[in-house]
Motif scaffolding. Structure first.
Motif, PDB file in Angstrom:
ATOM      1  N   ASP A  29     -21.749 -64.151  45.869  1.00  0.00           N
ATOM      2  CA  ASP A  29     -22.886 -65.062  46.033  1.00  0.00           C
ATOM      3  C   ASP A  29     -24.091 -64.612  45.209  1.00  0.00           C
ATOM      4  O   ASP A  29     -25.217 -65.062  45.440  1.00  0.00           O
ATOM      5  CB  ASP A  29     -23.276 -65.158  47.515  1.00  0.00           C
ATOM      6  CG  ASP A  29     -23.639 -63.796  48.088  1.00  0.00           C
ATOM      7  OD1 ASP A  29     -23.529 -62.785  47.357  1.00  0.00           O
ATOM      8  OD2 ASP A  29     -24.035 -63.743  49.270  1.00  0.00           O
ATOM      9  N   SER A  30     -23.860 -63.701  44.249  1.00  0.00           N
ATOM     10  CA  SER A  30     -24.887 -63.189  43.337  1.00  0.00           C
ATOM     11  C   SER A  30     -25.915 -62.290  44.006  1.00  0.00           C
ATOM     12  O   SER A  30     -26.932 -61.949  43.404  1.00  0.00           O
ATOM     13  CB  SER A  30     -25.615 -64.337  42.623  1.00  0.00           C
ATOM     14  OG  SER A  30     -24.709 -65.072  41.839  1.00  0.00           O
ATOM     15  N   LYS A  88     -23.000 -57.017  41.705  1.00  0.00           N
ATOM     16  CA  LYS A  88     -23.365 -58.161  42.536  1.00  0.00           C
ATOM     17  C   LYS A  88     -22.150 -58.734  43.248  1.00  0.00           C
ATOM     18  O   LYS A  88     -21.036 -58.684  42.746  1.00  0.00           O
ATOM     19  CB  LYS A  88     -24.017 -59.244  41.675  1.00  0.00           C
ATOM     20  CG  LYS A  88     -25.332 -58.800  41.021  1.00  0.00           C
ATOM     21  CD  LYS A  88     -25.950 -59.905  40.200  1.00  0.00           C
ATOM     22  CE  LYS A  88     -27.259 -59.436  39.560  1.00  0.00           C
ATOM     23  NZ  LYS A  88     -27.885 -60.488  38.732  1.00  0.00           N
TER      24      LYS A  88
END
Length: 539
Positions: A264-265, A261
């Protein structure tokens, strides 16, 4: 020199910066205005020359602490060209202004150094010098150009650090002994580290059955495919164990599939790791079987205890039986002797007195040999230094009658001192020398020596290790090689009883004595040419 500030000399704006900062550092060091101007102008002259005709030019301003009472302001201009040769007038003028200028040019690099002594060195402490560096680090831009230039320098420095970090991580990923790859949702392998590439020896393109089957164990393939499909569906993680082919064998690996990831996820792809855990799995299997090993060990210990008990019983039986059997034999021989006192030789022969007496004698000898064999056990004894020369001398004395009777020649060379049991070693030498005298159809010649390397080479079964070697050789009747595996067996006879006496226990007894001493007994023999025994006793 302690660096305060550095300026790349590229254009006229940099020349202004060079002049102003030379003035400022001189001012902050407490120099008079006239000194400030002369120092800054001299530096500017060379800087101007560097901007005009130089290449890769850099001006560095700093403080040189020679000692507590002697400190200098230093300005150094470095360039790839020979500046003084290109513009000697500029250097002449700079030298006239400053007075303290040094110039050198070698290996395609020129260095121009200005130095100006600080008038009040005591005021220029370490803290003060640090504050000078901080001042230029955080000073306000002198112009929009200066501000842009500072930002560019910061961006370049940041870019270089990022590049270094990226190179370090790439080097780490390539050299660490872990198989690493990145795959996307369409099963495409986006990247593999160098260790993975070197391990497989072929391109790993798609994370699917066909490519995986080339290095994953067939029994583990379905599990990996099923779990990979589940991970894609729920974007989760998977940890498992699999076997990976290396050469002609498979090694256990831990497989990890983890979502990759961004900051920002947001999801991008998956990281897949294969870590070698073969040694750990081997240990686990060993520990798993440890209980079985302990059970087998207990069974062996029980069997060994029973065997030792039975062996002790047999030894006691042999001793008791031998002792009890001797008594009736002695009575038979005494009664035969008394019964024959009033009989003539003809009557004795008629009633087989000689044959009965001879058979009783052989029976007595047999019982004595069995008794001697039973006494030579394998229990732990304290081995003491034994001089084999003394043992051999006692043996020769015991056999002196048969030696004289057969006109035997005994050649004796010095023998070593060994760790052993004197009683058993005396029995060993007695049996071997007695055999050499007994199994001989001519005048016996017996040679006893130690550590004879030339003869030791004839023993093809010579053991490895640190041993004393004692050799007993004779010119006796010898024996055929087909009997080599039988001569150390109990009651083993290779000749008729009427040719040579004995019960076939002597060499079995010798073998057991040598085993008690952790040694080895070998021999070579040839019919009609004699026999050589090789006795190996640990040093």
């Amino acid at each position: 020199m302690k660096e305060i500030v550095s300026i790349n000399l590229d254009n006229e704006m940099d020349l202004i910066l060079a002049h102003r900062r030379s003035m400022k550092i001189a001012e902050m060091c407490g120099m008079p205005s006239s000194f400030q101007t002369r120092f800054a102008t001299a530096v500017s002259e060379v800087a101007r020359c560097s901007i005009a005709i130089g290449e890769n030019s850099v001006l560095t301003l700093g403080i040189n602490v020679i000692k507590t009472t002697h400190k200098e302001i230093v300005a150094i201009v470095r360039d790839s060209n020979d500046l003084k040769k290109c513009n000697p007038e500029a250097f002449k003028y700079a030298a006239k202004l400053s007075g303290n200028i040094e110039y050198s040019y070698e290996n395609n690099s020129s260095i121009t150094q200005f130095s100006q002594k600080v008038l009040s060195p005591g005021l220029l402490s370490e803290a003060k010098i640090k504050s000078l560096a901080d001042y230029f680090k955080y000073e306000s831009p002198l112009s929009p150009y200066d501000e842009i230039r500072k930002k560019n320098i910061e961006l370049i420095a940041l870019s270089e650090k990022l590049g270094e970090t990226e190179n370090r991580y790439r080097q780490l990923a390539n050299t660490i002994p872990i198989l690493i790859c990145i795959i996307n949702e369409r099963n495409h392998v986006l990247l593999t580290n160098e260790f993975f590439q070197g391990f497989l020896k072929f391109p790993f393109i798609v994370f699917e059955r066909k490519d995986l089957s080339t290095f994953i164990h067939p029994d583990d393939l379905e599990s990996i495919i099923d779990n990979w499909n589940k991970v894609k569906k729920n974007r989760g993680e998977y940890y498992g164990e699999t076997r990976i082919k290396k050469g002609d064998a498979y090694r256990w690996h831990l497989i990890s599939i983890i979502p990759n990831k961004a900051e920002d996820s947001s999801f991008t792809n998956w990281l897949v790791y294969f870590v070698d855990i073969h040694a750990q799995k081997t240990v686990e299997e060993t520990l798993k079987n440890n209980s079985e090993l302990k059970l087998i060990q207990r069974e062996l210990e029980n069997a060994n205890s029973k065997l030792m008990f039975k062996n002790k019983e047999l030894q006691q039986f042999a001793y008791i039986a031998s002792h009890d059997l001797q008594e009736p034999l002695r009575k038979i021989r005494i009664m035969l002797s008394r019964a024959g006192e009033g009989l003539s030789e003809e009557q004795k022969n008629k009633y087989y007195f000689d044959k009965i007496n001879s058979a009783a004698g052989r029976m007595s000898d047999l019982i004595s040999d069995v008794l001697n064999y039973s006494r030579v056990d394998n229990n732990v004894h304290t081995l003491l230094p034994v001089d084999l020369n003394e043992i051999l001398l006692e043996t020769i004395n015991d056999l002196s009658l048969i030696i004289d009777e057969k006109n035997a020649i005994i050649n004796i060379n010095p023998l070593p001192v060994v760790a052993g049991l004197s009683t058993q070693l005396r029995q060993l030498f007695f049996n071997l020398v007695n055999n050499a005298l007994k199994f001989n159809s001519s005048e016996p010649v017996v040679t006893i020596s130690a550590d004879d390397e030339s003869k030791a080479l004839l023993d093809k079964y010579k053991p490895q290790g640190n041993y004393h070697l004692i050799i007993i050789s004779d010119n006796g009747i010898g024996m055929d090689s087909k009997y080599s595996g039988r001569i150390f067996d109990m009651f083993q006879r290779l000749h008729d009883r009427d040719q040579y006496g004995g019960n076939g226990i002597g060499l079995a007894l010798c073998k057991r004595i040598i085993e008690n001493h952790n040694g080895v007994l070998n021999f070579t023999s040839e019919p009609g040419k004699g026999t050589t025994f090789y006795i190996y006793l640990p040093k």
